[in-house]
Design an enzyme around this catalytic site. Structure first.
Site, PDB file in Angstrom:
ATOM      1  N   GLY A 279      -0.549 -14.677  -2.071  1.00  0.00           N
ATOM      2  CA  GLY A 279      -0.009 -15.179  -3.321  1.00  0.00           C
ATOM      3  C   GLY A 279       1.047 -14.242  -3.857  1.00  0.00           C
TER       4      GLY A 279
ATOM      5  N   ILE B 159       1.970 -11.489  -6.639  1.00  0.00           N
ATOM      6  CA  ILE B 159       1.487 -10.547  -7.649  1.00  0.00           C
ATOM      7  C   ILE B 159       2.462 -10.547  -8.817  1.00  0.00           C
ATOM      8  CG2 ILE B 159       0.989  -8.116  -8.128  1.00  0.00           C
ATOM      9  CD1 ILE B 159       0.484  -7.884  -5.002  1.00  0.00           C
TER      10      ILE B 159
ATOM     11  N   TYR C 282       4.873  12.617   8.511  1.00  0.00           N
ATOM     12  CA  TYR C 282       6.016  11.751   8.243  1.00  0.00           C
ATOM     13  C   TYR C 282       7.158  12.179   9.168  1.00  0.00           C
ATOM     14  CZ  TYR C 282       9.188   9.113   5.123  1.00  0.00           C
ATOM     15  OH  TYR C 282      10.074   8.216   4.577  1.00  0.00           O
TER      16      TYR C 282
ATOM     17  N   ARG D 109       0.823  -1.233   0.000  1.00  0.00           N
ATOM     18  CA  ARG D 109       0.000   0.000   0.000  1.00  0.00           C
ATOM     19  C   ARG D 109       0.845   1.266   0.000  1.00  0.00           C
ATOM     20  NH1 ARG D 109      -5.294  -0.337   0.418  1.00  0.00           N
ATOM     21  NH2 ARG D 109      -6.121  -2.374   0.894  1.00  0.00           N
TER      22      ARG D 109
END
Lengths: 579, 579
Positions: free
Chosen positions: B272, B274, B474, B218
């Site tokens: 799995g 990608i 951040y 992400r």
């Protein structure tokens, strides 16, 4: 008796409200020409409620007593009317079945919890009882997401969220509002609007659908180009599960693994009961405006919408109708509203002189929101693109008309059904490069189905909801049905849905899966994708108590069924008589 | 030998590239003042590779032969260097461990498939063998998403996607590109750029991270305000699972139930491998420009970013640094670049006369993209907001500098580590109304941790990635470490992460969960949310062969651990000597 209001048991919306053609001079000849139906013939109204055959509740006295203890006598109902209202949504299949007394299974009890704690107790009691729970919002669903499975032998509880209808909190510093799942569109806008905010989510079902329902079925609204689909809007939520509440705090974005938020959105009750959603809200903009445009043909309209989506402009609505739907829109205008008959005649003459073929002409609406100067800036950007594609701005009049009647279309369906015509909608989304093929394939498939069935049929379309990489195509279809309208509907619906798949579209852009679209799940997200969802459902609900059979698991209709229905169809109908 | 390139086994980036302070006149005194470290002292370089203790591969000859048969001798590696390179990502914990010869478990074999069919065969062979599969992209992860579990007794296959590095197809009519998962940032932009397109995804790790890795964790990029997070960008994808491929066709939006796309995004290899992603791509815009602004203080900067997000403007970057990070940025400029020393002095005098406290001053970058006239329009909108909040535009110079050095920061970390200071980053996202509290809580928590540990420490922050309802904060932190830097790091990291949670932030905005952030999953998405993900993982991978222990399941550090470390910490350090 609970004071939660419901739609008519036999049709859309409130008792006493309906579609009227008397003030729309072009409507009668339009329908005559489109499907050879004279809408002036006397309607056949739905049967009386007393004529319905409704099985008694299958409910243990102890479980009923438990539920009554939770919500109170006045919020637990086992009477036939309430149970029937909670049996179906409002698809044409639902309306046809109820009008034909085809009610295989109704919920055994309907409960109206007051708050999340009630919901938790109901869920836990149902799980202990081994009873099925079907969450119910506004009841507007058209994908079969609400109906009990016909062969369900367990007790079925319809859990109506209607009393959870409040905006709980507005975080004005973040543009976030915490809203109960049972709140309906107008409730939400009224409560937010009183403080200067708007949610901006306006699906066609707006007047009779709920926030929880929107989330459970991945809804989109008319202004979603600006405000986002419900998956963008819903930032946090709460969902009751057996013994626990899944709580997702509102976040603008997060990196927390597979998205639980996106598992719950679109889950249609299969994972639990959504009780609260924290949504993005916006200050009511200075200007909200819908402008109308004409394009010489569908191809030009599509190309313009694509170019707008690639441009620096970001309108709130991008919508263009095909020629058929444009004709329909003009035919349903009231004599005194929008472009007047005289003004329209003048306009048409001008366009004819420009070389337009009026039968190909397409009507478009573009929405603008923001400060006055920003709206003016964006209109200029869009105007240049419209012009480049041969289009023509025709001002705010038709846009205002569109805005005013946008939620009325479902009433027309009941009107037609009273007169022997079945109508519904199917929408899809696809990449820009595939839209023309989706359109062509779908129209051809519907026409072929009508021909095979030997019925007079109609299909029309608009593009709405533009994204960077594609858009939604929204089809409305109608046909003059015969003695077995459901079988005929299945052929038409199957043909349209399969056309979507064949041309690269998805099974639905914003109406959910339910049982109506579940046969296409494997084609849409592959067998491996279906297995992942099945694994999620099975692990979350091993007893299959939560709205079982929805999204996955119930094949409503197959290619073989369709072939059989078509094989038994009568020969083609006589050509439509002149209006 | 495969020709896939890897980063240094002991640090960031390519051999021969590193951070240098000699051309940055303000850097030495800045670090001296910040953490009492004289960076001119001779560095202690990492140990030699030969000094590492690496266990031999645990691999059956038959399984090795099977893998070799699939990918070929030259693409299956069991030598120590390749295995070590595939053991860790690039978090400070990873770098500290490898520099201290703490390598509990390395992969037993590294395979480089040529294509998806190879991947399918490897996956199926591994499942048949009962071997663990860890997909590997660029190896830049800082959340521990790549490391084998220390007590793993099964054979571990590191499946490196590096050879799947091609842009396969651009759908120019839709703005979609089909790209292999192993393609790294510069590869992608080069292949797209040659045809006039850009992906627009620029994470800090851009130069050494892959599309598959971005999706699996992400990721977000610096221009994500315009281009979206990877979850917005990735429209379709393919993922190899045992015996099958999950195929999600590219769609702008869809209503197909719980989103399988959003289950795979952020799944960190647990569902799995990608192999391919279809992403939104954009025509390279006419103008791409980054403008710099100064704000008198952090509060003003935050408020301005919020107002920009609510305005009609939609910049590609909205970023403002706190006073500490602003000071750091100015201290790392090269003598000859950006605002020259002389110009800066003049500017500072002007600001002082305006009443600014220079120590509070905050540097901001706003990015603009689009047509020249659109950029000019948006700059005007933003300029008015900046002015309203007391800010001041200082032109393109610093922005160009930012653009040029934006991918260099990770090299600084190795430089500091050679000199006894540990540095890393933690980021979060929260609603706008909570950002100040997240900031205050986090800075206080880090400072308290430094004090408790008796170390000289530093924390600085910028806001980036604005959304309608919130933004990302951040944080970069650094401290001069003692003899047990990992234990000290754990205290600091724990304090920061817990501060995020306490103040309403999420565990990570765009760095994934891995094992580093998994202890906060329950606090972040609730116990019920974790249970849904666990159910998904267990049903999809009952043997736990796919990157086990990531996202959920491995508690890296607990509150008790932290308390114990702090209890054993030395007393506070001597005050920093003057530079």
């Amino acid at each position: 008796m609970t004071d939660v209001k419901h739609m008519k048991w036999w049709g859309w919306g409130l008792e006493g409200v309906g579609f009227h053609f008397e003030d729309k001079p072009d409507f009668v000849p339009f329908v005559q020409k489109a499907v050879a139906l004279d809408v002036r013939t006397p309607p056949v109204p739905p049967l009386d409620f007393d004529q319905l055959t409704i099985a008694p509740p299958r409910l243990s006295p102890s479980f009923e007593a438990t539920l009554v203890a939770i919500v109170g006598e006045e919020n637990a109902h086992t009477d036939d009317m309430v149970r029937v209202v909670h049996t179906y949504g409002k698809s044409i299949r639902d309306l046809l079945r109820i009008r034909r007394n085809e009610i295989a299974r109704v919920p055994d009890i309907v409960v109206y919890p007051a708050d999340e704690w009630d919901v938790q107790q109901i869920v836990d009691a149902a799980v202990a009882e081994g009873a099925v729970i079907i969450p119910f919002g506004g009841g507007s669903n058209i994908a079969g997401s609400l109906e009990p499975l016909p062969d369900e032998t367990r007790t079925i509880v319809s859990l109506d969220l209607g009393r959870l209808d409040r905006v709980l909190e507005i975080d004005e510093g973040s543009g976030l509002a915490r809203i109960q799942a049972g709140a309906q569109g107008p409730d939400i806008e009224a409560q937010l609007g009183a403080k200067g905010w708007t949610l901006g989510h306006f699906p066609d079902s707006f007047t009779h659908s709920t926030l929880g329902g929107w989330v459970a079925t991945r809804s989109s609204g008319m202004q979603s180009d600006k405000y986002g689909d419900i998956a963008d809007i819903a930032r946090g939520l709460r969902m009751v599960r057996p013994g626990t509440i899944v709580e997702l705090r509102p976040l603008p974005s997060t990196s927390t693994g597979p998205s639980v938020r996106e598992m719950i959105i679109g889950s249609e009750g299969r994972l639990g009961v959504i009780t609260e959603v924290t949504v993005q809200v916006h200050r009511v903009p200075e200007v909200r405006e819908v402008q109308a445009y004409f394009f010489p043909n569908w191809k030009a309209g599509l190309a313009a919408m694509h170019e707008i989506s690639e441009s620096d402009a970001s309108p709130s609505i991008t919508r263009v109708s095909d020629a058929r739907e444009s004709g329909f829109s003009l035919a349903t205008r009231k004599a005194s509203k929008g472009i007047s008959g005289a003004a329209q005649s003048v306009l048409m003459s001008v366009l004819k002189r420009r070389g337009w073929v009026l039968e190909d002409m397409c009507l478009s609406f573009i929405g603008y929101e923001g400060s006055a100067s920003h709206v003016s800036y964006e209109k200029k950007l869009v105007g240049a693109i419209v012009k480049k594609h041969g289009g023509l701005g025709v001002g705010k009049g038709p846009g205002a008309l569109y805005d005013q009647k946008k939620f009325d279309t479902p009433y027309l369906r009941d009107f037609l059904l009273d007169r022997g015509a079945a109508a519904d909608v199917s929408e899809t989304a696809a990449p820009w490069s595939k839209l023309q093929e989706v359109y062509d394939t779908t129209v051809a498939a519907a026409d072929k189905a009508y021909e095979a069935l030997g019925v007079h049929g109609w299909i029309m379309c608009h593009l709405s909801h533009s994204y960077h990489s594609g858009a939604c195509l929204y089809f409305t279809f109608a046909f003059v049905h015969g003695d077995d309208p459901i079988a005929q509907y299945e052929v038409v619906k199957y043909s349209i849905q399969q056309a979507f798949q064949d041309a690269g579209g998805t099974l639905s852009h914003h109406h959910g899966v339910g049982v109506e679209h579940s046969p296409w799940m494997e084609q849409d997200i592959s067998e491996g994708g279906v297995a992942l969802i099945q694994g999620l459902f099975d692990s979350a609900d091993p007893q299959h108590l939560f709205n079982p059979g929805k999204v996955l698991g119930t094949l409503q209709v197959t290619a073989d069924d369709v072939a059989e229905i078509v094989a038994n169809a009568p020969k083609a109908p006589a050509p439509a008589p002149a209006p």
